[in-house]
Write an enzyme that holds these catalytic residues in place. Structure first.
Site, PDB file in Angstrom:
ATOM      1  N   ARG A  17       1.010  -1.223  -0.134  1.00 19.97           N
ATOM      2  CA  ARG A  17       0.039  -0.138  -0.177  1.00 19.97           C
ATOM      3  C   ARG A  17       1.036   1.174  -0.015  1.00 19.97           C
ATOM      4  NH1 ARG A  17      -3.444  -2.782  -1.604  1.00 19.97           N
ATOM      5  NH2 ARG A  17      -5.402  -3.305  -0.778  1.00 19.97           N
ATOM      6  N   GLU A  69      -3.496   7.860  -5.323  1.00 18.42           N
ATOM      7  CA  GLU A  69      -3.810   7.065  -6.314  1.00 18.42           C
ATOM      8  C   GLU A  69      -5.364   7.614  -7.083  1.00 18.42           C
ATOM      9  OE1 GLU A  69      -3.934   3.084  -5.422  1.00 18.42           O
ATOM     10  OE2 GLU A  69      -1.777   3.166  -4.933  1.00 18.42           O
ATOM     11  N   HIS A 107      -1.172   0.452  -9.780  1.00 20.05           N
ATOM     12  CA  HIS A 107      -2.080  -0.426  -8.879  1.00 20.05           C
ATOM     13  C   HIS A 107      -2.698  -1.502  -9.524  1.00 20.05           C
ATOM     14  CE1 HIS A 107      -4.058  -0.718  -4.715  1.00 20.05           C
ATOM     15  NE2 HIS A 107      -3.832  -2.001  -4.924  1.00 20.05           N
TER      16      HIS A 107
END
Ligand code: NAP
Length: 321
Positions: free
Chosen positions: A234, A263, A281
């Site tokens: 993360r 993000e 991601h």
């Protein structure tokens, strides 16, 4: 009055999953409603099962809106966006989708390690934009094989990353809250010491408040000018401002990042940093793994409806954390 619905879906998990769920249960597709659960009243009263995703999460207010809730089935293995305390306080079970995504996330960690070290993304641009012809030889890069690999978080994904290191003749050490005596890798009680030992430091621990900025300026400095930081866990685990400053000053050699603090990121932050390889991601984002994750959510819902048990619940220790 009996409930009109069996399952409330607060996130869509793709057309195929949504149709299969709706074919079997009376589903309230709350994700279609921009106001979320707040748009519904009496329909929520008897609902026992909710489906969500790690991206969408499950908040205290969602728990509050569902007085009869007994289980939350989430897509994804991370639980940093699920309010586990709220679930534990009411004895509500929470399932995630572990194991089925380990290989793909580990593969991507290696792709990022190799790309940051060997500059494959930069080389691709070099060839495609004609720089090879214009400038000639590509700059020398960093060797991967036979180097030292440090892993922060030797869980399911961390182990899959470590196993792949055998093919690269690398030594592996790891750091986590507690050592795993059966693991064939050395344990470092201090993350700074692990970083100082490592050529590559791969972040594979859980996200959330407890691990926020675990990889801070001292850890980054210890990894050093030849070191490469990879994060597939993360964005919150790495102090991104400290990492960017170290990359710009040369105190950190390179980075491979699938996850970022914000993000999507403002791309300008990474402008000119060819020593950084980025991905948006997508650790688990292959057709095969995404299908397996959706299947496991469905299996959890089915098992809970059948027996009142979840197949892959979040561990009790994490529920209390
Ligand atoms: P896991 O099996 O639960 O492993 C988590 C590891 O984190 C364990 O080794 C745990 O060890 C360690 N850990 C937890 N808290 C820690 C702390 N405070 N300090 C140091 N280590 C700590 O989880 P997993 O299935 O491998 O998944 C790991 C993470 O990968 C997920 O939580 C998720 O955030 C991320 N992920 C990312 C993607 C992506 O698309 N990039 C996809 C899937 C998962 P101890 O308990 O001994 O500390």
């Amino acid at each position: 009055m009996t409930a009109s619905y069996d399952v409330v879906q607060v996130a869509s998990l793709g057309a195929d999953f949504d149709q299969r769920l709706a074919a079997r249960y009376r589903v309230l597709p709350a994700w279609r409603e921009p106001r979320g659960l707040a748009a519904f009243g009496g329909e929520l009263q008897g609902l026992r099962v909710a489906v969500t995703s790690v991206r969408h999460g499950f908040t205290q207010s969602m728990f509050d809106a569902l007085p009869a809730l007994q289980a939350v089935c989430s897509w994804g293995v991370g639980h940093d966006t699920l309010d586990l305390r709220a679930a534990a306080a009411r004895g509500i079970g929470v399932s995630v989708t572990p194991d089925v995504l380990d290989d793909c996330v580990a593969d991507l960690a290696w792709a990022l390690m190799l790309s940051a070290a060997r500059r494959t993304a930069v080389g691709d641009r070099y060839v495609k934009t004609g720089q090879w012809r214009a400038l000639g030889q590509f700059p020398v890069a960093t060797k991967v094989s036979s180097k030292r690999l440090g892993i922060l978080g030797l869980g399911r994904i961390g182990e899959a990353i470590a196993r792949r290191a055998a093919g690269f003749d690398m030594q592996v050490r790891y750091h986590s809250r507690s050592p795993r005596p059966q693991a064939p890798y050395g344990y470092e009680a201090s993350l700074v010491d692990l970083a100082a030992w490592s050529d590559f430091l791969v972040v594979a621990c859980v996200g959330g408040a407890a691990t926020r900025h675990l990889v801070n300026a001292p850890v980054i400095r210890a990894l050093g000018p030849q070191g490469i930081l990879v994060n597939i866990a993360r964005g919150s685990v790495v102090d991104q401002a400290a990492a960017l400053a170290a990359l710009r000053s040369g105190e950190l050699g390179g980075a491979g990042l699938d996850v970022l603090e914000q993000e999507p990121t403002p791309a300008v932050e990474f402008a000119g940093l060819d020593q950084v390889s980025l991905m948006p991601h997508v650790g688990s984002a292959t057709r095969e793994t995404r299908a397996a994750m959706a299947e496991l959510v469905l299996d959890n819902v089915n098992e809970f409806m059948r027996s009142g048990r979840l197949l892959t619940p979040v561990a009790a220790r994490e529920m209390q954390a």
